[in-house]
Write a protein that holds these residues in place. Structure first.
Motif, PDB file in Angstrom:
ATOM      1  N   VAL A 432     -24.795   3.261   0.073  1.00 44.60           N
ATOM      2  CA  VAL A 432     -24.436   4.222   1.119  1.00 44.60           C
ATOM      3  C   VAL A 432     -24.769   3.711   2.521  1.00 44.60           C
ATOM      4  O   VAL A 432     -24.286   4.283   3.505  1.00 44.60           O
ATOM      5  CB  VAL A 432     -25.128   5.584   0.872  1.00 44.60           C
ATOM      6  N   MET A 433     -25.563   2.664   2.636  1.00 46.02           N
ATOM      7  CA  MET A 433     -25.973   2.177   3.953  1.00 46.02           C
ATOM      8  C   MET A 433     -24.998   1.135   4.490  1.00 46.02           C
ATOM      9  O   MET A 433     -25.388   0.074   4.976  1.00 46.02           O
ATOM     10  CB  MET A 433     -27.404   1.631   3.887  1.00 46.02           C
ATOM     11  N   GLU A 434     -23.715   1.421   4.353  1.00 45.24           N
ATOM     12  CA  GLU A 434     -22.659   0.564   4.870  1.00 45.24           C
ATOM     13  C   GLU A 434     -21.845   1.374   5.875  1.00 45.24           C
ATOM     14  O   GLU A 434     -21.740   2.599   5.765  1.00 45.24           O
ATOM     15  CB  GLU A 434     -21.762   0.056   3.733  1.00 45.24           C
ATOM     16  N   PHE A 457     -28.966   9.304  -2.345  1.00 48.20           N
ATOM     17  CA  PHE A 457     -29.688   8.344  -3.174  1.00 48.20           C
ATOM     18  C   PHE A 457     -29.230   6.952  -2.735  1.00 48.20           C
ATOM     19  O   PHE A 457     -28.193   6.462  -3.178  1.00 48.20           O
ATOM     20  CB  PHE A 457     -29.388   8.562  -4.653  1.00 48.20           C
ATOM     21  N   ALA A 458     -29.992   6.328  -1.859  1.00 55.26           N
ATOM     22  CA  ALA A 458     -29.558   5.070  -1.245  1.00 55.26           C
ATOM     23  C   ALA A 458     -30.008   3.874  -2.069  1.00 55.26           C
ATOM     24  O   ALA A 458     -31.194   3.737  -2.408  1.00 55.26           O
ATOM     25  CB  ALA A 458     -30.106   4.956   0.173  1.00 55.26           C
ATOM     26  N   GLU A 459     -29.053   2.997  -2.404  1.00 59.71           N
ATOM     27  CA  GLU A 459     -29.367   1.730  -3.054  1.00 59.71           C
ATOM     28  C   GLU A 459     -30.093   0.838  -2.055  1.00 59.71           C
ATOM     29  O   GLU A 459     -29.619   0.609  -0.947  1.00 59.71           O
ATOM     30  CB  GLU A 459     -28.080   1.068  -3.536  1.00 59.71           C
ATOM     31  N   LYS A 460     -31.275   0.344  -2.443  1.00 61.85           N
ATOM     32  CA  LYS A 460     -32.097  -0.440  -1.520  1.00 61.85           C
ATOM     33  C   LYS A 460     -31.752  -1.921  -1.540  1.00 61.85           C
ATOM     34  O   LYS A 460     -32.474  -2.739  -0.974  1.00 61.85           O
ATOM     35  CB  LYS A 460     -33.595  -0.262  -1.862  1.00 61.85           C
ATOM     36  N   GLN A 461     -30.660  -2.290  -2.213  1.00 64.20           N
ATOM     37  CA  GLN A 461     -30.212  -3.675  -2.231  1.00 64.20           C
ATOM     38  C   GLN A 461     -28.753  -3.740  -1.822  1.00 64.20           C
ATOM     39  O   GLN A 461     -27.988  -2.804  -2.025  1.00 64.20           O
ATOM     40  CB  GLN A 461     -30.364  -4.299  -3.622  1.00 64.20           C
ATOM     41  N   THR A 462     -28.376  -4.828  -1.202  1.00 61.66           N
ATOM     42  CA  THR A 462     -26.982  -5.106  -0.934  1.00 61.66           C
ATOM     43  C   THR A 462     -26.616  -6.392  -1.648  1.00 61.66           C
ATOM     44  O   THR A 462     -27.496  -7.083  -2.176  1.00 61.66           O
ATOM     45  CB  THR A 462     -26.707  -5.224   0.574  1.00 61.66           C
ATOM     46  N   PRO A 467     -28.145 -10.237  -5.224  1.00 60.86           N
ATOM     47  CA  PRO A 467     -28.846  -9.090  -4.659  1.00 60.86           C
ATOM     48  C   PRO A 467     -29.798  -9.485  -3.540  1.00 60.86           C
ATOM     49  O   PRO A 467     -30.548 -10.453  -3.651  1.00 60.86           O
ATOM     50  CB  PRO A 467     -29.615  -8.528  -5.864  1.00 60.86           C
ATOM     51  N   ILE A 468     -29.782  -8.733  -2.445  1.00 58.08           N
ATOM     52  CA  ILE A 468     -30.695  -8.946  -1.331  1.00 58.08           C
ATOM     53  C   ILE A 468     -31.338  -7.606  -0.996  1.00 58.08           C
ATOM     54  O   ILE A 468     -30.642  -6.625  -0.714  1.00 58.08           O
ATOM     55  CB  ILE A 468     -29.963  -9.503  -0.092  1.00 58.08           C
ATOM     56  N   THR A 469     -32.662  -7.550  -1.021  1.00 59.67           N
ATOM     57  CA  THR A 469     -33.363  -6.313  -0.711  1.00 59.67           C
ATOM     58  C   THR A 469     -33.296  -6.050   0.789  1.00 59.67           C
ATOM     59  O   THR A 469     -33.550  -6.934   1.599  1.00 59.67           O
ATOM     60  CB  THR A 469     -34.832  -6.413  -1.162  1.00 59.67           C
ATOM     61  N   LEU A 470     -32.931  -4.827   1.148  1.00 55.34           N
ATOM     62  CA  LEU A 470     -32.805  -4.476   2.548  1.00 55.34           C
ATOM     63  C   LEU A 470     -34.181  -4.296   3.188  1.00 55.34           C
ATOM     64  O   LEU A 470     -35.126  -3.829   2.550  1.00 55.34           O
ATOM     65  CB  LEU A 470     -32.002  -3.185   2.687  1.00 55.34           C
ATOM     66  N   MET A 471     -34.284  -4.676   4.442  1.00 54.27           N
ATOM     67  CA  MET A 471     -35.542  -4.531   5.174  1.00 54.27           C
ATOM     68  C   MET A 471     -35.847  -3.050   5.366  1.00 54.27           C
ATOM     69  O   MET A 471     -34.946  -2.224   5.554  1.00 54.27           O
ATOM     70  CB  MET A 471     -35.446  -5.233   6.517  1.00 54.27           C
ATOM     71  N   SER A 472     -37.123  -2.720   5.315  1.00 54.69           N
ATOM     72  CA  SER A 472     -37.523  -1.318   5.465  1.00 54.69           C
ATOM     73  C   SER A 472     -37.088  -0.759   6.805  1.00 54.69           C
ATOM     74  O   SER A 472     -36.808   0.439   6.938  1.00 54.69           O
ATOM     75  CB  SER A 472     -39.042  -1.197   5.306  1.00 54.69           C
ATOM     76  N   GLY A 473     -36.983  -1.645   7.827  1.00 57.83           N
ATOM     77  CA  GLY A 473     -36.542  -1.192   9.142  1.00 57.83           C
ATOM     78  C   GLY A 473     -35.121  -0.667   9.111  1.00 57.83           C
ATOM     79  O   GLY A 473     -34.804   0.347   9.744  1.00 57.83           O
ATOM     80  N   LYS A 474     -34.230  -1.331   8.355  1.00 60.20           N
ATOM     81  CA  LYS A 474     -32.845  -0.881   8.257  1.00 60.20           C
ATOM     82  C   LYS A 474     -32.757   0.434   7.508  1.00 60.20           C
ATOM     83  O   LYS A 474     -31.966   1.314   7.881  1.00 60.20           O
ATOM     84  CB  LYS A 474     -31.997  -1.941   7.563  1.00 60.20           C
ATOM     85  N   VAL A 475     -33.573   0.569   6.473  1.00 60.42           N
ATOM     86  CA  VAL A 475     -33.580   1.821   5.710  1.00 60.42           C
ATOM     87  C   VAL A 475     -34.035   2.970   6.609  1.00 60.42           C
ATOM     88  O   VAL A 475     -33.435   4.054   6.625  1.00 60.42           O
ATOM     89  CB  VAL A 475     -34.492   1.698   4.481  1.00 60.42           C
ATOM     90  N   GLN A 476     -35.091   2.735   7.370  1.00 60.06           N
ATOM     91  CA  GLN A 476     -35.602   3.777   8.262  1.00 60.06           C
ATOM     92  C   GLN A 476     -34.583   4.127   9.343  1.00 60.06           C
ATOM     93  O   GLN A 476     -34.376   5.300   9.680  1.00 60.06           O
ATOM     94  CB  GLN A 476     -36.912   3.320   8.905  1.00 60.06           C
ATOM     95  N   GLU A 477     -33.906   3.106   9.867  1.00 62.34           N
ATOM     96  CA  GLU A 477     -32.880   3.337  10.885  1.00 62.34           C
ATOM     97  C   GLU A 477     -31.736   4.183  10.316  1.00 62.34           C
ATOM     98  O   GLU A 477     -31.217   5.095  10.981  1.00 62.34           O
ATOM     99  CB  GLU A 477     -32.343   1.997  11.390  1.00 62.34           C
ATOM    100  N   PHE A 478     -31.348   3.879   9.092  1.00 58.21           N
ATOM    101  CA  PHE A 478     -30.284   4.635   8.423  1.00 58.21           C
ATOM    102  C   PHE A 478     -30.681   6.096   8.269  1.00 58.21           C
ATOM    103  O   PHE A 478     -29.896   7.012   8.572  1.00 58.21           O
ATOM    104  CB  PHE A 478     -29.997   3.987   7.069  1.00 58.21           C
TER     105      PHE A 478
END
Length: 497
Positions: A432-434, A457-462, A467-478
């Motif tokens: 969902v973070m696209e 329910f956001a997938e924490k990998q792209t 697979p690449i784990t997303l940085m916590s900063g991007k998750v928080q920004e989202f």
């Protein structure tokens, strides 16, 4: 209570004090091999022969090597497993059986080859005899269980690496004349019957990769007066299948690509799930239907323009369903109808579930579906994959119909009825973070006038070549972006998991 008394109560064996009938019921809930192993426990050692559920799974048998038996060039059976089954059946003393389940790798491949070649050498003769002997013994096991007024029969004969329907186990016809059966589940076998079944108590019937000869299905269903649940999962052989039943409530259909037409008429049907080549379905008289799930397992092809008239006719028969679940393929069909100004069916559903391998070409389809679900209250979107580039099959559409995916939702200037009056809950899960997904979620927030809750329910990998784990900063920004997004409903809550 003293510490000594508490210790005595803690160590007290209350299980052994239970009546035999209760202990037998408990043992019947275990895998049969575990029940037999209780022979080593003094209180249980005389009880296991009375269990009323027998489950035999060759793959789960200790020490069984599936690879070895799948690579054998002749019928080669695990004698330890066979002896275990024989031993349990020989000693079983239960007057009735509730369930008999057998998962066994069996094939008549050599018998089929002999018919094709029309010759038999000494080695092949031994193989044929071995297959026939094993088939006969399986028949005696099944007959043993049915003679005890069996309620549930579950048989699976899938052989590793074998995809020859003609080599499937021939189901004995006496199985279809078992008036006590309530549930019958069959996988990887062949049915060839020419007389009406006698399954007067059967309520649940499931066929998985079963070869149905001639009109076998017609004969079976004609003898199932109280059948309520029917599953036909990618079966073979039938030239024409007519499913007419006045009591059926649940129907699951997996349809092969080369399947012929299937006619369904079930006035009491409540739930319908269909997969595969769904265009060959003719559905009538399903006015009671409540839940529908459709999954057409094929890539959508933009190259060859079609109006998908057959799909429109199919969807029109299920417009009365209250819950609708569709796959990516259908979202793209609705996109083609939206972009070419073709009509789409209008649904009365209150719940819509979309499973998408997301590309920007889904956006017009999602909008089109929302427009044609005016009473929608609950929306679920599951994004199983995300692609930021157009499909190769979309290249022929790019020039006349291409659009700016980033600005798509900003260009929607007419209100959508379900968003204005009815949509209360939204659930978005997966990738969902696209950007295209985020823009869509923001559109829902600013357009849904009565929205109460949006759960994400956001997938924490792209995925970029892995697979690449997303940085916590991007998750928080989202999360902050969506929490602070404009909302049309003052009571809308955004919840993240």
């Amino acid at each position: 209570m003293s510490a000594r008394q508490r210790s005595c109560n803690f160590n007290e064996d209350r299980i052994s004090g239970l009546p035999d009938a209760i202990l037998i019921h408990i043992l019947s809930l275990l895998p049969t091999i575990e029940s037999v192993n209780t022979i080593l426990i003094r209180r249980f050692n005389h009880l296991w022969p009375f269990i009323h559920k027998l489950t035999f799974d060759q793959c789960m048998f200790p020490g069984h090597n599936c690879v070895y038996y799948s690579q054998a060039n002749r019928p080669d059976y695990d004698e330890r497993f066979l002896n275990f089954v024989r031993h349990v059946l020989l000693l079983n003393k239960s007057p009735t059986l509730y369930k008999f389940s057998l998962d066994f790798h069996f094939s008549l491949s050599h018998s089929i080859r002999q018919r094709v070649s029309n010759r038999t050498d000494r080695w092949q003769y031994d193989c044929l005899r071995s297959e026939k002997r094993m088939a006969n013994e399986i028949g005696t096991w099944i007959q043993f269980a049915l003679n005890k007024n069996l309620k549930v029969l579950d048989l699976s004969f899938s052989a590793h690496g074998t995809f020859e329907p003609q080599a499937y186990y021939d189901l004995p016809n006496f199985v279809l004349s078992s008036p006590h059966l309530v549930e019958l589940r069959l996988a990887y076998c062949k049915i060839n019957t020419k007389k009406k079944s006698d399954l007067k108590a059967l309520t649940t019937f499931s066929l998985d990769n079963v070869m149905l000869m001639d009109q076998s299905m017609d004969y079976i269903l004609s003898g199932c007066p109280v059948l309520e649940e029917l599953t036909l999962w990618f079966c073979y052989g039938h030239r024409r299948l007519v499913l007419v039943n006045s009591n059926l409530k649940t129907l699951v259909l997996g349809i092969r690509w080369f399947g012929t037409r299937i006619h369904v008429s079930a006035p009491t049907l409540l739930s319908l799930e269909m997969s595969g080549t769904v265009e060959v379905l003719d559905i009538t008289n399903v006015a009671s239907i409540v839940e529908v799930s459709v999954n057409r397992m094929e890539k959508y092809d933009f190259k060859e323009y079609k109006d998908y008239q057959e799909m429109r006719i199919l969807l029109q028969t299920i417009t009365g369903a209250k819950s609708l679940k569709l796959c990516s393929w259908f979202a793209l069909v609705f996109s083609s109808w939206q972009l070419t100004n073709l009509p789409a069916p209008t649904f009365s559903c209150k719940a819509l579930n979309l499973q998408l391998d997301f590309v920007k070409w889904h956006l017009p389809g999602i909008l089109n579906l929302l427009k044609h679900c005016p009473c929608l209250e609950n929306l679920i979107i599951e994004i199983t994959a995300y692609y930021d580039y157009p499909s190769r099959n979309a290249t022929s559409w790019i020039h006349p119909y291409d659009f700016d995916g980033d600005e798509f939702w900003n260009m929607v200037d007419t209100p959508v009825q379900c968003l204005t009056h009815h949509l209360k809950t939204v659930e978005v899960a997966g990738f969902v973070m696209e950007k295209h997904v985020i823009h869509f979620v923001e559109y829902l927030l600013r357009s849904s006038m009565v929205l109460e809750e949006m759960v994400i329910f956001a997938e924490k990998q792209t995925w970029i070549y892995g697979p690449i784990t997303l940085m916590s900063g991007k998750v928080q920004e989202f999360e902050e972006r969506l929490i602070n997004a404009p909302k049309a409903s003052a009571s809308a809550a955004v919840v993240f998991y």
